[in-house]
Design an enzyme around this catalytic site. Structure first.
Site, PDB file in Angstrom:
ATOM      1  CG  PHE A 141      -1.855   1.244   1.130  1.00 45.84           C
ATOM      2  CD1 PHE A 141      -3.034   1.185   0.414  1.00 45.84           C
ATOM      3  CD2 PHE A 141      -1.518   2.434   1.748  1.00 45.84           C
ATOM      4  CE1 PHE A 141      -3.864   2.295   0.303  1.00 45.84           C
ATOM      5  CE2 PHE A 141      -2.344   3.554   1.655  1.00 45.84           C
ATOM      6  CZ  PHE A 141      -3.522   3.476   0.931  1.00 45.84           C
ATOM      7  CG  ASP A 226       5.935   3.914   1.523  1.00 49.42           C
ATOM      8  OD1 ASP A 226       5.900   4.623   2.546  1.00 49.42           O
ATOM      9  OD2 ASP A 226       4.953   3.768   0.771  1.00 49.42           O
ATOM     10  CE  LYS A 255      -0.288   7.016   6.485  1.00 51.94           C
ATOM     11  NZ  LYS A 255      -1.453   7.783   6.026  1.00 51.94           N
TER      12      LYS A 255
END
Length: 401
Positions: A141, A226, A255
Site C-alpha cells: 500500500f 516507503d 504522516k
C-alpha cells in the site's frame, strides 16, 4: 436524532462514500484520547494511521504552528522562506542523507519517488527512454493515485480505474529469489515498505531487508524504503529499516512528519539521486510551505532526543507480550508487528475485524480493521502504560464475550 446520528446522516448524504468510518463523531482530542459530540471519551489506538505519533494536540507542535500562523503560511516555491533551509537540512541530517524534496501527502511523495527513480534511470544509469522498470511487492500500500494503484494487488484499490500505468513488476513480499529473478538491466528501483502496514502489519523475514540492499547494490538499482507509516518512531527506531541495520538509497516519509497538524511529506536521498531534477521538472504549490516546515522542524527536534523511539520500544515490548498471551487462547490466531504497532488476526468464529472494531468502540476503544479479520493497534507514542493496559483489558473483554 442524537448529535451523532445527525452528523453521520449529513455526512452520508453529502460526502462521497469512499470511506466506511466507525459510527463515532469526534469533536475534540488530547494525547491518546478523543471525545465525541456527546461527551463520550475514547482511547485512540489508531493514531491516524501513524500521523498522530506524538498524540492529539501536542503542545509543542500546536505552539509551533500558532507561531508560524502569525508570520507567514505560504509563499509557494516561487520564493525562498526562512524555514525552508532549516527544514531540509535537519531532515537530511535525521535521515543520514544529503538532500530533501518536500511534498504534502504520502501519495505525492511516492509519486515523487517513482519520478525520481525513472529520471535517475534515464539520466544516470542509461536505461533506454520509456523502458524503466520498478519492482514492488505484492500486498503493498503506497497510496491511491492512478499510477500507484496500477501496481496494487488489492482489488478494492485497483478495480475500475484502468487503463493502468505500465512500468512495474510485482513480486511476493519477503521473497529474495523472486526479486533477484525479476531484475533486468532496465530495473531502476525496488520500492517496498519495510513493514507492510495496510496488509496487516506484516514484518518481513529476518535478512530480507539486508538482502534487498545487497541485491540493489550489485545491480545498480535504487532501494526506496516507503517509511510513511513505519518511520519516525513507530517501531522503536527512527526508521524501521534500522532494525536490520539497513540504509536505503531513498526514504519516502509522510504522516507523522506533519505531527498530526498539517500534511507534510518528503523524499530524502543523496545529492547524486535528487540532483537529477532541474527547475520546472517537478513541484508542488504547497510542498515545503512555511507552516509545514515549522511544524516538521519541531517533529524533527523531538525525534532527535530519542525519547519517543525509546518509549515506542519499551511500550511495544509490553504490548506484544500481552497480545502474545491472547494468541494462545484461541480468540487470536496471530499477532505481528514491531514497537507500538501490531496486526491482530481475530479468529473468524468471533467476528470480522469490522465487528470487533465496533464492539471495541462500544467499550470506548478505537481501532480499525483491515483485510477481513485483522485489527490494527497503533496508539500515539505518548500513550501511558496505564491507558494502554486499559485498552488491552477492553480487548480481552470483547474477545471473551
Amino acid at each position: 436524532m442524537s448529535a451523532t446520528e445527525t452528523a453521520i446522516a449529513s455526512a452520508e448524504a453529502h460526502s462521497a462514500h469512499n470511506y466506511h468510518p466507525l459510527p463515532v463523531v469526534v469533536a475534540s482530542a488530547e494525547g491518546a484520547w478523543m471525545t465525541d459530540v456527546e461527551g463520550r471519551r475514547y482511547l485512540d489506538l489508531l493514531a491516524g494511521y501513524s500521523a498522530l505519533n506524538f498524540g492529539h494536540g501536542n503542545r509543542r507542535l500546536i505552539d509551533a504552528a500558532k507561531a508560524q500562523l502569525e508570520r507567514v503560511t505560504l509563499t509557494s516555491r516561487a520564493f525562498h522562506h526562512d524555514r525552508f533551509a532549516d527544514f531540509c537540512t535537519r531532515l537530511a541530517e535525521l535521515c543520514g542523507m544529503e538532500m530533501v524534496l518536500p511534498m504534502n501527502t504520502g501519495a505525492e511523495a511516492v509519486e515523487t519517488a517513482v519520478k525520481t527513480a525513472r529520471k535517475w534511470g534515464y539520466r544516470v544509469k542509461g536505461v533506454p527512454d520509456g523502458m524503466a522498470k520498478i519492482i514492488v511487492a505484492s500486498d503493498n500500500f503506497h497510496g491511491r493515485t492512478t499510477t500507484i494503484i496500477s501496481f496494487s494487488t488489492d482489488p478494492e484499490a485497483r478495480a475500475d480505474y484502468g487503463p493502468y500505468t505500465p512500468g512495474f513488476e510485482i513480486v511476493p513480499y519477503g521473497d529474495l529469489t523472486a526479486l533477484r529473478e525479476a531484475m533486468t538491466e532496465n530495473t531502476v528501483a525496488v520500492l517496498i515498505e519495510p513493514i507492510q502496514g495496510e496488509a496487516g502489519v506484516l514484518v518481513p523475514p529476518a535478512g530480507y531487508l539486508p538482502g534487498v540492499r545487497e541485491l540493489t547494490r550489485e545491480r545498480n538499482v535504487l532501494f526506496i524504503a516507503d517509511e510513511i507509516q513505519s518511520g519516525l518512531g513507530r517501531t522503536g527506531k527512527t526508521f524501521a529499516c534500522e532494525h536490520e541495520g539497513v540504509v536505503p538509497d531513498m526514504y519516502v516519509l509522510g504522516k507523522a512528519l506533519g505531527g498530526g497538524v498539517v500534511p507534510v511529506s518528503a523524499v530524502v536521498s543523496s545529492a547524486d539521486i535528487l540532483g537529477v531534477f532541474k527547475p520546472g521538472e517537478h513541484g508542488s504549490t504547497f510542498g515545503g510551505n512555511p507552516l509545514a516546515c515549522a511544524v516538521a522542524l519541531e517533529v524533527i527536534a523531538m525525534l532527535r532526543t530519542g525519547e519517543y523511539q525509546e518509549r515506542a520500544a519499551e511500550l511495544g515490548d509490553h504490548l506484544h507480550r500481552e497480545l502474545g498471551l491472547l494468541a494462545g487462547g484461541g480468540a487470536v490466531e496471530a499477532v505481528r508487528g514491531r514497537g507500538l504497532w501490531a496486526g491482530v488476526d481475530i479468529a473468524p468464529a468471533l467476528g470480522t475485524g469490522r465487528e470487533i472494531s465496533e464492539r471495541l468502540m462500544a467499550e470506548r476503544v478505537l481501532v480499525k480493521d483491515t483485510h477481513g479479520s485483522t485489527i490494527r493497534i497503533a496508539p500515539p507514542l505518548v500513550i501511558s502504560k496505564e491507558d494502554l493496559d486499559w485498552g488491552l483489558d477492553r480487548l480481552r473483554a470483547v474477545l471473551s464475550a
